[in-house]
Design a protein around this motif. Structure first.
Motif, PDB file in Angstrom:
ATOM      1  N   MET A 265      32.315  -1.121   9.854  1.00 53.20           N
ATOM      2  CA  MET A 265      32.424  -0.068  10.999  1.00 53.20           C
ATOM      3  C   MET A 265      31.501  -0.721  12.139  1.00 53.20           C
ATOM      4  O   MET A 265      31.598  -0.023  13.133  1.00 53.20           O
ATOM      5  N   GLY A 266      31.144  -2.119  11.987  1.00 48.47           N
ATOM      6  CA  GLY A 266      30.405  -2.515  13.265  1.00 48.47           C
ATOM      7  C   GLY A 266      29.018  -2.005  13.370  1.00 48.47           C
ATOM      8  O   GLY A 266      28.301  -2.381  14.386  1.00 48.47           O
ATOM      9  N   GLN A 267      28.533  -1.182  12.302  1.00 44.87           N
ATOM     10  CA  GLN A 267      27.026  -1.167  12.559  1.00 44.87           C
ATOM     11  C   GLN A 267      26.196  -1.941  11.883  1.00 44.87           C
ATOM     12  O   GLN A 267      26.382  -2.835  11.086  1.00 44.87           O
ATOM     13  N   ILE A 268      24.967  -2.084  12.473  1.00 45.60           N
ATOM     14  CA  ILE A 268      23.601  -2.665  12.100  1.00 45.60           C
ATOM     15  C   ILE A 268      23.456  -2.102  10.639  1.00 45.60           C
ATOM     16  O   ILE A 268      23.376  -0.839  10.917  1.00 45.60           O
ATOM     17  N   ASP A 269      23.271  -2.864   9.697  1.00 47.41           N
ATOM     18  CA  ASP A 269      23.282  -2.254   8.431  1.00 47.41           C
ATOM     19  C   ASP A 269      22.066  -2.667   7.099  1.00 47.41           C
ATOM     20  O   ASP A 269      22.339  -3.901   7.105  1.00 47.41           O
ATOM     21  N   GLY A 270      21.192  -2.004   7.033  1.00 45.00           N
ATOM     22  CA  GLY A 270      20.195  -2.577   6.185  1.00 45.00           C
ATOM     23  C   GLY A 270      18.811  -2.295   6.805  1.00 45.00           C
ATOM     24  O   GLY A 270      17.845  -2.446   6.298  1.00 45.00           O
ATOM     25  N   THR A 271      18.680  -1.091   7.822  1.00 47.23           N
ATOM     26  CA  THR A 271      17.447  -0.919   8.314  1.00 47.23           C
ATOM     27  C   THR A 271      16.521  -0.175   7.336  1.00 47.23           C
ATOM     28  O   THR A 271      17.065   0.606   6.849  1.00 47.23           O
ATOM     29  N   ASN A 272      15.266  -0.503   7.542  1.00 48.50           N
ATOM     30  CA  ASN A 272      14.214   0.105   6.769  1.00 48.50           C
ATOM     31  C   ASN A 272      14.564   0.183   5.359  1.00 48.50           C
ATOM     32  O   ASN A 272      14.105   1.053   4.429  1.00 48.50           O
ATOM     33  N   ASN A 273      14.910  -0.736   4.707  1.00 48.49           N
ATOM     34  CA  ASN A 273      14.991  -0.948   3.195  1.00 48.49           C
ATOM     35  C   ASN A 273      13.594  -1.168   2.678  1.00 48.49           C
ATOM     36  O   ASN A 273      12.924  -2.083   3.089  1.00 48.49           O
ATOM     37  N   VAL A 344      13.333  -0.458  19.249  1.00 42.96           N
ATOM     38  CA  VAL A 344      14.243  -1.237  18.672  1.00 42.96           C
ATOM     39  C   VAL A 344      14.682  -0.849  17.330  1.00 42.96           C
ATOM     40  O   VAL A 344      14.368   0.142  16.697  1.00 42.96           O
ATOM     41  N   GLU A 345      15.450  -1.748  16.343  1.00 40.57           N
ATOM     42  CA  GLU A 345      15.878  -1.450  15.054  1.00 40.57           C
ATOM     43  C   GLU A 345      14.609  -0.844  14.355  1.00 40.57           C
ATOM     44  O   GLU A 345      15.070   0.386  13.445  1.00 40.57           O
ATOM     45  N   SER A 346      13.421  -1.390  14.331  1.00 40.58           N
ATOM     46  CA  SER A 346      12.429  -1.162  13.431  1.00 40.58           C
ATOM     47  C   SER A 346      11.434   0.056  13.929  1.00 40.58           C
ATOM     48  O   SER A 346      10.600   0.571  13.085  1.00 40.58           O
ATOM     49  N   THR A 347      11.893   0.551  14.975  1.00 39.56           N
ATOM     50  CA  THR A 347      11.196   1.665  15.466  1.00 39.56           C
ATOM     51  C   THR A 347      11.263   2.944  14.363  1.00 39.56           C
ATOM     52  O   THR A 347      12.615   3.118  14.153  1.00 39.56           O
ATOM     53  N   PRO A 348      10.237   3.473  14.208  1.00 39.43           N
ATOM     54  CA  PRO A 348      10.403   4.617  13.349  1.00 39.43           C
ATOM     55  C   PRO A 348      11.201   5.857  13.897  1.00 39.43           C
ATOM     56  O   PRO A 348      11.211   6.021  14.952  1.00 39.43           O
ATOM     57  N   VAL A 349      11.935   6.339  13.072  1.00 42.75           N
ATOM     58  CA  VAL A 349      12.949   7.514  13.324  1.00 42.75           C
ATOM     59  C   VAL A 349      12.165   8.832  13.438  1.00 42.75           C
ATOM     60  O   VAL A 349      11.341   9.218  12.573  1.00 42.75           O
ATOM     61  N   ASP A 350      12.179   9.439  14.623  1.00 41.03           N
ATOM     62  CA  ASP A 350      11.723  10.688  14.867  1.00 41.03           C
ATOM     63  C   ASP A 350      12.626  11.967  14.618  1.00 41.03           C
ATOM     64  O   ASP A 350      13.496  11.988  15.417  1.00 41.03           O
ATOM     65  N   LEU A 351      12.650  12.316  13.363  1.00 41.99           N
ATOM     66  CA  LEU A 351      13.945  13.464  13.089  1.00 41.99           C
ATOM     67  C   LEU A 351      13.520  14.606  13.793  1.00 41.99           C
ATOM     68  O   LEU A 351      14.327  15.420  13.963  1.00 41.99           O
ATOM     69  N   GLY A 352      12.347  14.907  14.428  1.00 43.50           N
ATOM     70  CA  GLY A 352      12.235  16.018  15.173  1.00 43.50           C
ATOM     71  C   GLY A 352      12.479  15.600  16.758  1.00 43.50           C
ATOM     72  O   GLY A 352      12.280  16.724  17.661  1.00 43.50           O
ATOM     73  N   ALA A 353      12.825  14.549  17.353  1.00 46.33           N
ATOM     74  CA  ALA A 353      13.234  14.309  18.541  1.00 46.33           C
ATOM     75  C   ALA A 353      14.282  15.171  19.059  1.00 46.33           C
ATOM     76  O   ALA A 353      15.268  15.496  18.373  1.00 46.33           O
TER      77      ALA A 353
END
Length: 458
Positions: A265-273, A344-353
């Motif tokens: 799908m063209g997505q970077i895949d494997g982040t935060n394993n 960047v890819e490794s930036t923690p996800v803020d689910l409340g943003a």
């Protein structure tokens, strides 16, 4: 894509073999830890840790449990020099070896290879326990020889004559039906109960299940195909091929620097394993005796296989910004939506943003939100999935997607609850179709002179 509920191997090969699987009491010599054993004698071949490339399949928790991908890492250990050809050429992959024998089977924690052959066999009527024992001995002997770069001792066809072992691994698993056919019904693990039906499944029984499962990984396609062909011929009269599938991942050294791979799908895949060194890793991936786990499976695992077709025509018709909202990350660099400038890819996800209009920056049905650990009770799997592309389907669309492979201590606590959650609420599910499925008990590894499955059959 996100891998927050699944696990991916990223340690150096040498440290894993020396220390055993992380969190498993330091079982040194565990086959299937991220290692290829001690360095061989001069001229005997190179261990895989001397190479650079991608490692372990970093798949999404599911693409309905998973989309294909790989996490890149430097395979070199401290002080190792990567062997190479002419200046600027890629490192030599052929001599790299992964020992077959050990406490755990190879092909579970090792860095993911570039090619895979998957197959399942059905035990012949009348083969029974003795026939199964003979076959597993023959297969184990052959797998050990091929992993060492030696020719098969029977049915050698010279297809891979000019290549080294290319990090070949052969991993065996047992389907539920095997136990009745071999007179071992009283030893069938409770965890091998059939997977439940999930919404939108479109499973073809002829391309899933099976009594004996084989995963063959290698960094060269001919090496993997050769191994499968030899094993198939050795099984004649005892077990018949039920289904076969071929997959691929990024070839080691294909990128100028180690980096996370992309899926079809063209997505970077494997982040935060999660990593094998993290607390509780082994308990989520490997079986321990006790409860309803049989003693023969201690140190082994359960493997879920799913052939997941990606509806690429539909996906590619979406504008990029819509694709990003389905996943919850930017497509260019993998940074989470709603993250501050410079993310960047490794930036923690803020689910409340929130976005400028006050809506959630990461949509409610975005893959990374539904796949978050908090949404799945901490369920975890170790995935080694591979992409596949087999031309066109009968509907004229690409027959392409993911050969999803997930190792876990108990599918009732791993794959099943995660897949239920994804099937109900993951926006990515609209672009996926699960077309085949299998569940297998993966026994521990074989010691020198022994064979895989010996603790069950003998």
């Amino acid at each position: 894509m996100e891998s927050t509920n699944s696990t991916n191997s990223t340690r150096s090969a040498e440290s894993a073999r020396d220390n055993g699987a992380a969190g498993n009491g330091g079982n040194a010599g565990a086959a299937g830890s991220d290692t290829v054993g001690a360095a061989p004698a001069a001229g005997a071949g190179l261990t895989r840790r001397t190479l650079l490339g991608t490692a372990g399949a970093g798949l999404v928790v599911g693409v309905g449990a998973g989309a294909a991908g790989a996490v890149a890492l430097d395979r070199s250990g401290p002080g190792d020099a990567a062997p190479s050809g002419p200046e600027g050429a890629a490192p030599a992959l052929g001599p790299a070896r992964v020992p077959f024998h050990g406490e755990r089977q190879a092909g579970i924690l090792e860095p993911q290879q570039a090619r895979v052959q998957l197959a399942a066999f059905d035990l012949a009527d009348g083969a029974g326990r003795d026939g199964l024992r003979s076959l597993l001995r023959r297969w184990s002997r052959t797998a050990a020889r091929l992993a060492a770069g030696e020719p098969a001792d029977e049915f050698e066809n010279q297809v891979a004559l000019d290549a080294g072992p290319c990090s070949l691994t052969v991993t065996f698993g047992f389907g539920a039906g095997l136990f009745d056919k071999a007179g071992l019904a009283d030893r069938r693990p409770a965890g091998l109960e059939p997977l439940p039906a999930f919404p939108a499944d479109a499973l073809d029984p002829a391309r899933g299940d099976g009594d004996l499962f084989v995963q063959i990984g290698a960094d060269d396609a001919l090496v993997a195909v050769h191994a499968l062909r030899v094993l198939q011929r050795q099984a004649a009269g005892t077990a018949a091929l039920r289904w076969q599938a071929s997959g691929f991942a990024r070839t080691p050294g294909a990128t100028p620097r180690p980096m996370t791979g992309r899926n079809l799908m063209g997505q970077i895949d494997g982040t935060n394993n999660p990593k094998p060194g993290e607390e509780g890793f082994a308990a989520k991936v490997f079986c321990a005796a006790g409860g309803d786990q049989p003693a023969w499976l201690a140190g082994g695992s359960f493997l879920v296989f799913r052939r997941i077709r990606m509806l690429l025509d539909n996906w590619e018709a979406l504008p990029v910004d819509r694709q990003e909202r389905v996943i919850g990350r930017r497509k260019t660099d993998g940074a989470p939506l709603g993250a501050p400038a410079g993310a960047v890819e490794s930036t923690p996800v803020d689910l409340g943003a929130q976005g400028p209009d006050g809506s959630l920056a990461v949509p409610a049905d975005a893959h990374i939100r539904v796949a978050a650990p908090a949404a799945n009770g901490g369920a975890a799997m170790l995935r080694r999935g591979f992409s596949y592309h087999d031309g066109l389907s009968s509907d004229g669309a690409p027959d392409a997607g993911l050969l999803f492979l997930a190792f876990q201590a108990d599918p009732r606590k791993g794959f099943t609850p995660v897949q239920r959650k994804l099937a109900r609420g993951d926006g990515l599910s609209r672009f996926l179709r699960h077309e085949a499925s299998g569940l297998y008990a993966v026994p521990p590894g074989a010691p020198e002179g022994g064979y895989v499955g010996q603790s069950l059959v003998d």
